[in-house]
Design a protein around this motif. Structure first.
Motif, PDB file in Angstrom:
ATOM      1  N   TYR A 280      -1.104  65.773  63.159  1.00 54.03           N
ATOM      2  CA  TYR A 280       0.084  65.550  62.336  1.00 54.03           C
ATOM      3  C   TYR A 280       0.182  64.061  62.032  1.00 54.03           C
ATOM      4  CZ  TYR A 280       1.329  70.235  63.876  1.00 54.03           C
ATOM      5  OH  TYR A 280       1.315  71.570  64.141  1.00 54.03           O
ATOM      6  N   LEU A 281       0.303  63.755  60.760  1.00 46.32           N
ATOM      7  CA  LEU A 281       0.395  62.371  60.304  1.00 46.32           C
ATOM      8  C   LEU A 281       1.691  62.230  59.521  1.00 46.32           C
ATOM      9  CD1 LEU A 281      -3.313  62.067  59.102  1.00 46.32           C
ATOM     10  CD2 LEU A 281      -2.361  61.256  61.271  1.00 46.32           C
ATOM     11  N   PRO A 282       2.782  61.779  60.180  1.00 42.59           N
ATOM     12  CA  PRO A 282       4.087  61.748  59.517  1.00 42.59           C
ATOM     13  C   PRO A 282       4.268  60.633  58.506  1.00 42.59           C
ATOM     14  CG  PRO A 282       4.276  60.944  61.766  1.00 42.59           C
ATOM     15  CD  PRO A 282       2.873  61.420  61.611  1.00 42.59           C
ATOM     16  N   SER A 283       3.339  59.657  58.458  1.00 42.50           N
ATOM     17  CA  SER A 283       3.511  58.528  57.529  1.00 42.50           C
ATOM     18  C   SER A 283       2.160  57.990  57.104  1.00 42.50           C
ATOM     19  CB  SER A 283       4.326  57.417  58.203  1.00 42.50           C
ATOM     20  OG  SER A 283       3.581  56.844  59.269  1.00 42.50           O
ATOM     21  N   PRO A 284       2.112  57.291  55.976  1.00 43.41           N
ATOM     22  CA  PRO A 284       0.859  56.653  55.569  1.00 43.41           C
ATOM     23  C   PRO A 284       0.366  55.644  56.597  1.00 43.41           C
ATOM     24  CG  PRO A 284       2.360  56.805  53.713  1.00 43.41           C
ATOM     25  CD  PRO A 284       3.134  57.199  54.922  1.00 43.41           C
ATOM     26  N   ASP A 285       1.292  54.918  57.245  1.00 42.35           N
ATOM     27  CA  ASP A 285       0.866  53.952  58.263  1.00 42.35           C
ATOM     28  C   ASP A 285       0.129  54.649  59.393  1.00 42.35           C
ATOM     29  OD1 ASP A 285       1.977  51.936  56.788  1.00 42.35           O
ATOM     30  OD2 ASP A 285       3.864  51.895  57.912  1.00 42.35           O
ATOM     31  N   GLU A 286       0.664  55.795  59.816  1.00 40.05           N
ATOM     32  CA  GLU A 286       0.010  56.544  60.884  1.00 40.05           C
ATOM     33  C   GLU A 286      -1.371  57.013  60.453  1.00 40.05           C
ATOM     34  OE1 GLU A 286      -0.140  58.520  64.718  1.00 40.05           O
ATOM     35  OE2 GLU A 286       1.003  56.860  63.853  1.00 40.05           O
ATOM     36  N   TYR A 287      -1.491  57.487  59.214  1.00 40.17           N
ATOM     37  CA  TYR A 287      -2.794  57.928  58.689  1.00 40.17           C
ATOM     38  C   TYR A 287      -3.770  56.755  58.692  1.00 40.17           C
ATOM     39  CZ  TYR A 287      -5.854  60.958  55.838  1.00 40.17           C
ATOM     40  OH  TYR A 287      -6.871  61.748  55.384  1.00 40.17           O
ATOM     41  N   GLY A 288      -3.333  55.601  58.148  1.00 40.80           N
ATOM     42  CA  GLY A 288      -4.227  54.445  58.075  1.00 40.80           C
ATOM     43  C   GLY A 288      -4.616  53.915  59.437  1.00 40.80           C
ATOM     44  N   ARG A 289      -3.679  53.998  60.400  1.00 38.70           N
ATOM     45  CA  ARG A 289      -3.990  53.492  61.738  1.00 38.70           C
ATOM     46  C   ARG A 289      -5.004  54.376  62.447  1.00 38.70           C
ATOM     47  NH1 ARG A 289      -2.570  54.550  66.745  1.00 38.70           N
ATOM     48  NH2 ARG A 289      -1.136  56.217  66.113  1.00 38.70           N
ATOM     49  N   ARG A 290      -4.868  55.688  62.328  1.00 35.23           N
ATOM     50  CA  ARG A 290      -5.742  56.591  63.073  1.00 35.23           C
ATOM     51  C   ARG A 290      -7.064  56.861  62.360  1.00 35.23           C
ATOM     52  NH1 ARG A 290      -2.367  61.716  65.133  1.00 35.23           N
ATOM     53  NH2 ARG A 290      -4.480  62.199  65.910  1.00 35.23           N
ATOM     54  N   TYR A 291      -7.057  56.798  61.038  1.00 33.38           N
ATOM     55  CA  TYR A 291      -8.276  57.098  60.268  1.00 33.38           C
ATOM     56  C   TYR A 291      -8.493  56.027  59.204  1.00 33.38           C
ATOM     57  CZ  TYR A 291      -7.618  61.612  62.502  1.00 33.38           C
ATOM     58  OH  TYR A 291      -7.445  62.605  63.424  1.00 33.38           O
ATOM     59  N   PRO A 292      -8.804  54.812  59.625  1.00 32.47           N
ATOM     60  CA  PRO A 292      -8.928  53.716  58.651  1.00 32.47           C
ATOM     61  C   PRO A 292     -10.084  53.889  57.667  1.00 32.47           C
ATOM     62  CG  PRO A 292      -9.685  53.037  60.837  1.00 32.47           C
ATOM     63  CD  PRO A 292      -9.040  54.368  61.008  1.00 32.47           C
ATOM     64  N   LEU A 293     -11.165  54.559  58.099  1.00 30.86           N
ATOM     65  CA  LEU A 293     -12.321  54.684  57.213  1.00 30.86           C
ATOM     66  C   LEU A 293     -12.065  55.645  56.053  1.00 30.86           C
ATOM     67  CD1 LEU A 293     -15.273  54.736  59.798  1.00 30.86           C
ATOM     68  CD2 LEU A 293     -14.473  52.834  58.393  1.00 30.86           C
ATOM     69  N   THR A 294     -11.355  56.740  56.305  1.00 27.84           N
ATOM     70  CA  THR A 294     -11.139  57.741  55.248  1.00 27.84           C
ATOM     71  C   THR A 294      -9.748  57.641  54.625  1.00 27.84           C
ATOM     72  OG1 THR A 294     -10.515  59.316  56.982  1.00 27.84           O
ATOM     73  CG2 THR A 294     -12.794  59.397  56.191  1.00 27.84           C
ATOM     74  N   TRP A 295      -8.911  56.724  55.111  1.00 32.33           N
ATOM     75  CA  TRP A 295      -7.586  56.566  54.515  1.00 32.33           C
ATOM     76  C   TRP A 295      -7.666  56.224  53.019  1.00 32.33           C
ATOM     77  CZ3 TRP A 295      -2.946  57.499  53.539  1.00 32.33           C
ATOM     78  CH2 TRP A 295      -2.081  56.605  52.916  1.00 32.33           C
ATOM     79  N   PRO A 296      -8.592  55.359  52.568  1.00 34.62           N
ATOM     80  CA  PRO A 296      -8.654  55.070  51.119  1.00 34.62           C
ATOM     81  C   PRO A 296      -8.886  56.327  50.271  1.00 34.62           C
ATOM     82  CG  PRO A 296      -9.881  53.415  52.341  1.00 34.62           C
ATOM     83  CD  PRO A 296      -9.513  54.479  53.323  1.00 34.62           C
ATOM     84  N   LEU A 297      -9.577  57.347  50.829  1.00 31.87           N
ATOM     85  CA  LEU A 297      -9.791  58.584  50.063  1.00 31.87           C
ATOM     86  C   LEU A 297      -8.493  59.350  49.858  1.00 31.87           C
ATOM     87  CD1 LEU A 297     -13.088  59.887  51.745  1.00 31.87           C
ATOM     88  CD2 LEU A 297     -12.852  58.674  49.566  1.00 31.87           C
ATOM     89  N   ALA A 298      -7.617  59.330  50.875  1.00 27.25           N
ATOM     90  CA  ALA A 298      -6.350  60.065  50.788  1.00 27.25           C
ATOM     91  C   ALA A 298      -5.253  59.258  50.117  1.00 27.25           C
ATOM     92  CB  ALA A 298      -5.902  60.477  52.189  1.00 27.25           C
ATOM     93  N   GLN A 299      -5.368  57.935  50.139  1.00 33.48           N
ATOM     94  CA  GLN A 299      -4.300  57.072  49.628  1.00 33.48           C
ATOM     95  C   GLN A 299      -4.040  57.292  48.145  1.00 33.48           C
ATOM     96  OE1 GLN A 299      -5.178  52.928  50.192  1.00 33.48           O
ATOM     97  NE2 GLN A 299      -3.056  52.258  49.841  1.00 33.48           N
ATOM     98  N   GLN A 300      -5.084  57.601  47.403  1.00 33.30           N
ATOM     99  CA  GLN A 300      -4.956  57.715  45.949  1.00 33.30           C
ATOM    100  C   GLN A 300      -4.056  58.866  45.512  1.00 33.30           C
ATOM    101  OE1 GLN A 300      -8.590  59.195  44.017  1.00 33.30           O
ATOM    102  NE2 GLN A 300      -9.421  59.708  46.051  1.00 33.30           N
ATOM    103  N   PHE A 301      -3.781  59.855  46.405  1.00 31.41           N
ATOM    104  CA  PHE A 301      -2.979  61.009  46.018  1.00 31.41           C
ATOM    105  C   PHE A 301      -1.478  60.769  46.171  1.00 31.41           C
ATOM    106  CE2 PHE A 301      -7.103  62.791  47.446  1.00 31.41           C
ATOM    107  CZ  PHE A 301      -7.509  63.347  46.243  1.00 31.41           C
ATOM    108  N   GLY A 302      -1.071  59.663  46.792  1.00 34.30           N
ATOM    109  CA  GLY A 302       0.335  59.291  46.840  1.00 34.30           C
ATOM    110  C   GLY A 302       1.199  60.160  47.729  1.00 34.30           C
ATOM    111  N   ARG A 303       0.633  60.753  48.773  1.00 35.50           N
ATOM    112  CA  ARG A 303       1.413  61.591  49.675  1.00 35.50           C
ATOM    113  C   ARG A 303       1.982  60.753  50.816  1.00 35.50           C
ATOM    114  NH1 ARG A 303      -1.737  65.696  47.685  1.00 35.50           N
ATOM    115  NH2 ARG A 303      -0.802  66.389  45.776  1.00 35.50           N
ATOM    116  N   GLN A 304       3.031  61.299  51.476  1.00 35.89           N
ATOM    117  CA  GLN A 304       3.722  60.563  52.532  1.00 35.89           C
ATOM    118  C   GLN A 304       3.505  61.152  53.926  1.00 35.89           C
ATOM    119  OE1 GLN A 304       5.505  57.645  51.903  1.00 35.89           O
ATOM    120  NE2 GLN A 304       4.489  57.937  49.928  1.00 35.89           N
ATOM    121  N   SER A 305       3.207  62.432  54.012  1.00 38.24           N
ATOM    122  CA  SER A 305       2.990  63.075  55.314  1.00 38.24           C
ATOM    123  C   SER A 305       1.917  64.144  55.154  1.00 38.24           C
ATOM    124  CB  SER A 305       4.279  63.709  55.848  1.00 38.24           C
ATOM    125  OG  SER A 305       5.275  62.737  56.057  1.00 38.24           O
ATOM    126  N   TRP A 306       1.189  64.370  56.279  1.00 41.27           N
ATOM    127  CA  TRP A 306       0.093  65.336  56.247  1.00 41.27           C
ATOM    128  C   TRP A 306       0.070  66.132  57.553  1.00 41.27           C
ATOM    129  CZ3 TRP A 306       0.058  60.336  54.902  1.00 41.27           C
ATOM    130  CH2 TRP A 306      -0.357  59.978  53.612  1.00 41.27           C
TER     131      TRP A 306
END
Length: 722
Positions: free
Chosen positions: A229-255
């Protein structure tokens, strides 16, 4: 507390906070509660050990089912299991709502959960009170329950992977609905994208065929079987820095990435992405996890069904023949409809075999069972029948050899109870003359539809089903197919599907045959639709989706006016005819003859005349069996259009001529010819080389026809008054 005084017991501390303590071990099925927990459950305020049914009786049934899912989720994620529970009284009324918090552990050897938790009463907000979107309220709970019921029903009804994905994309979760979905599968050591929603075509490219070792949430989920569970973009970027740029382009806030697990095996991952922040509370996680479980089951069912359909189609194509080249003067079509469920294969089959003498053989059969072994035996038996027929054997010899063959392969010795047999009907037809010779092994008789819509069951001699007795004998019966007539041979599934037995099913099928006025393919489709409704699969024709039994049938038409199967002959077939042999050892076939005659005269204007015809025919057949040592051949035919004539003729090989007698009042015999003279419009006896025939005529209507009016031979050779 004064310094040096002992600490109060944990139960006392919890009781002062109006909190109860409980312990549940699913391996024993027992729940221990302290006094406060017992009070909250509506029981006397004292420690107790309860069984699971006793606890379940105090809780709302929906909440009890929810507890199981929450416990499994918490054990899988190593988190607390938190759930709100409605406590009921003996009358089924809600008396309070309690919150349960526990830390579950799973014993893999016992395959059981152990939980120690607390119960505390909570108060639901009053109607109209403002609450946060993620707060679990009674209204939210009811919406969630309705949503899960609807989602479960929709996913259960989805029959293909594409349908499952469409249902998943249309799900609207109560209070929090994702706007982006993706379903990942596994192929070897890589992720695959099975489907997605809320993204543009091609957006899945970077994620397709991604290695499972990649630091990506879906890959982690597949490797570990635990949700992410990734409640925020910061959490996504912190835990998965390598693949965060792939998900960032979709503009979502939680996953939320959840495992798709079936029978303890992770088959993929499900991603739900949100355009607004989601805290992923225990209740929200519970909803997502429940949906993921249902989605995994639906995908597994759909994948298995698609594999089975592919296997079924392959088996059908390999085991069922094509009908081959056109037969001069004949038209033929067939249908095979497998049973529902499983691999949708079974033991029914049909075949059309060109013979060395220029004739053709029609075969229909049914191997006992609806499983893969039945299908395998069917394939072997069909090949054996083809081989025996191609060697030029007569129908009786073909079935005798086939029975011996099946007896050898159907009695494996591995399981004495699993002995397979097969019913079969083998008909050899001469396309030029329409003459046919049939041998039957425990199967249904062939059916003839005449050009005017009259439908008759052609009774044929028969033997035991194939495979029971290797030395069985299969007598043959000669048939004649007139121009414009259609012969149908079928398995019992055509009659018995839809809750029918052979009698009621035959009534349904007969009505369709009588009303048929189109070509053979349309007639075949009408039969399929009448049994199963609109159909959607194809082998040699449309097939139905849900079935109770295998069905196979084959239609053969000798081209002529009124059959709709090809070029019509110049003159409509003038005769409606049935033929039947009654042997000395088979007096019960007289009843079959009566049924045939009634079927032949199904539209006769006078019921009295019909009854008279049946009576006279019975007398004639009985006289042959009683007064001679010969078998009787019955021929009944209807000719004419405006004022039709029925002629019934019984032939035998005895030279003893019947004599008109004058029986006394108490005599038990001798009235046969008297009845014929009284009831028939014309009758007579005629020598037939070796043997003789006795015949009578009835004219439809007032019965005023003159004897011998038809000009048929035999009228002048009869007794006085003939």
């Amino acid at each position: 507390m004064r310094t040096g005084e002992p600490l109060p017991a944990v139960e006392q501390v919890l009781a002062s906070l109006a909190t109860g303590l409980w312990h549940w071990d699913t391996s024993t099925g027992l729940v221990r509660v302290d006094a406060e927990a017992a009070r909250l459950l509506g029981l006397p305020a004292e420690e107790a050990t309860l069984t699971e049914p006793q606890v379940r009786a105090r809780l709302h049934p929906v909440d009890w089912n929810e507890i199981t899912g929450v416990v499994q989720l918490a054990a899988a994620e190593s988190t607390l299991a938190e759930v709100r529970i409605r406590v009921m009284d003996e009358q089924g009324r809600i008396v309070r709502i309690v919150r349960s918090r526990s830390k579950p552990s799973f014993d893999r050897q016992k395959r059981a959960y152990e939980l120690i938790g607390t119960l505390q009463e909570v108060t639901e907000p009053l109607p109209g009170t403002s609450v946060n979107r993620s707060t679990v309220t009674g209204d939210w709970r009811r919406s969630r329950e309705a949503f899960l019921l609807d989602a479960g029903r929709a996913l259960a009804e989805a029959r293909s992977t594409a349908e499952v994905l469409r249902v998943a994309a249309a799900l609207s979760m109560p209070g929090f609905s994702p706007d982006g979905l993706a379903v990942f599968g596994v192929s070897g050591d890589r992720l695959t994208v099975i489907g997605h929603h809320g993204h543009r075509p091609g957006d899945e490219g970077p994620f397709a065929h991604m290695s499972l070792d990649t630091a990506y949430p879906a890959a982690d989920v597949v490797r570990t079987g635990r949700a992410v569970y990734l409640p925020s973009p910061d959490e996504y970027g912190r835990r998965y820095p390598l693949t965060w740029p792939l998900a960032q382009q979709f503009g979502r806030q939680s996953w939320a990435f959840l495992p798709l697990t079936v029978a303890g095996r992770t088959i993929g991952a499900w991603m739900a992405a949100f355009t607004y922040p989601v805290a992923f509370t225990p209740d929200e996680r519970s909803v997502l996890t429940t949906v993921a479980r249902m989605l995994a089951q639906a995908l597994s069912r759909a994948g298995a069904a698609e594999s089975e359909r592919e296997l079924t189609d392959g088996l059908q194509r390999s085991m069922l023949p094509t009908l081959g080249p056109e037969i001069p003067g004949m038209s033929v079509t067939a249908r095979y409809i497998p049973t529902g469920g499983g691999l949708q294969v079974g033991g029914d089959w049909y075949d059309l075999i060109p013979l060395p003498n220029g004739r053709i053989a029609l075969v229909i059969g049914d191997v006992q069972g609806h499983d893969v072994r039945a299908a395998g035996l069917m394939g072997q038996l069909r090949i054996a029948l083809r081989a025996y027929a191609s060697e030029g054997h007569r129908p009786d010899a073909v079935l005798s050899r086939a029975s011996r063959f099946l007896h050898g392969i159907g009695h494996t010795g591995e399981d004495p109870a699993d002995v397979r047999f097969a019913t079969c009907l083998y008909v050899e037809v001469d396309p030029v003359t329409g003459l046919a010779e049939a041998a039957r092994a425990g199967h249904l008789d062939p059916v003839i539809r005449m050009p005017d819509g009259t439908v008759l069951v052609r009774s044929t001699a028969g033997g035991l089903p194939l495979g029971i007795d290797p030395d069985s004998d299969y007598p043959t019966t000669r048939l004649a197919l007139e121009p414009g007539e259609v012969m149908m041979i079928c398995t019992d599934g055509l009659m018995e599907t839809g809750g029918h037995n052979l009698d009621t099913g035959w009534t349904r099928v007969r009505r369709i045959l009588e009303e048929h006025d189109s070509d053979l393919d349309e007639l075949a489709d009408l039969l399929v639709q009448a049994v199963h409704g609109p159909s959607s699969h194809h082998t040699t024709g449309p097939l139905a989706d849900r079935r109770e039994d295998d069905i196979a049938f084959l239609l053969l038409c000798r081209q002529g006016e009124g059959c709709g199967c090809g070029d019509a002959v110049a003159v409509r077939a003038p005769v409606r005819r049935t033929m039947l042999t009654v042997a000395q050892a088979e007096p019960e076939r007289i009843a079959v003859a009566r049924r045939h005659l009634r079927d032949l005269l199904h539209d006769w204007a006078s019921q009295d005349q019909l009854d008279s015809a049946v009576l006279l025919m019975s007398e004639m057949l009985t006289n042959v069996l009683v007064h001679t040592d010969a078998d009787a051949l019955l021929v009944a035919e209807v000719t004419g259009q405006d004022r039709r004539r029925l002629r019934v003729e019984v032939t035998d090989t005895s030279d003893d001529l019947p004599h008109k007698r004058h029986p006394g009042e108490l005599a038990s015999s001798g009235r046969g010819l008297v009845l014929i003279e009284l009831l028939a419009d014309a009758w007579g006896v005629a020598p037939r080389g070796e043997g003789k025939s006795i015949w009578f005529d009835l004219y439809e209507g007032d019965g005023s026809g003159e004897p011998g009016e038809s000009g048929e031979p035999g009228g002048s050779d009869g007794f006085p008054g003939a």
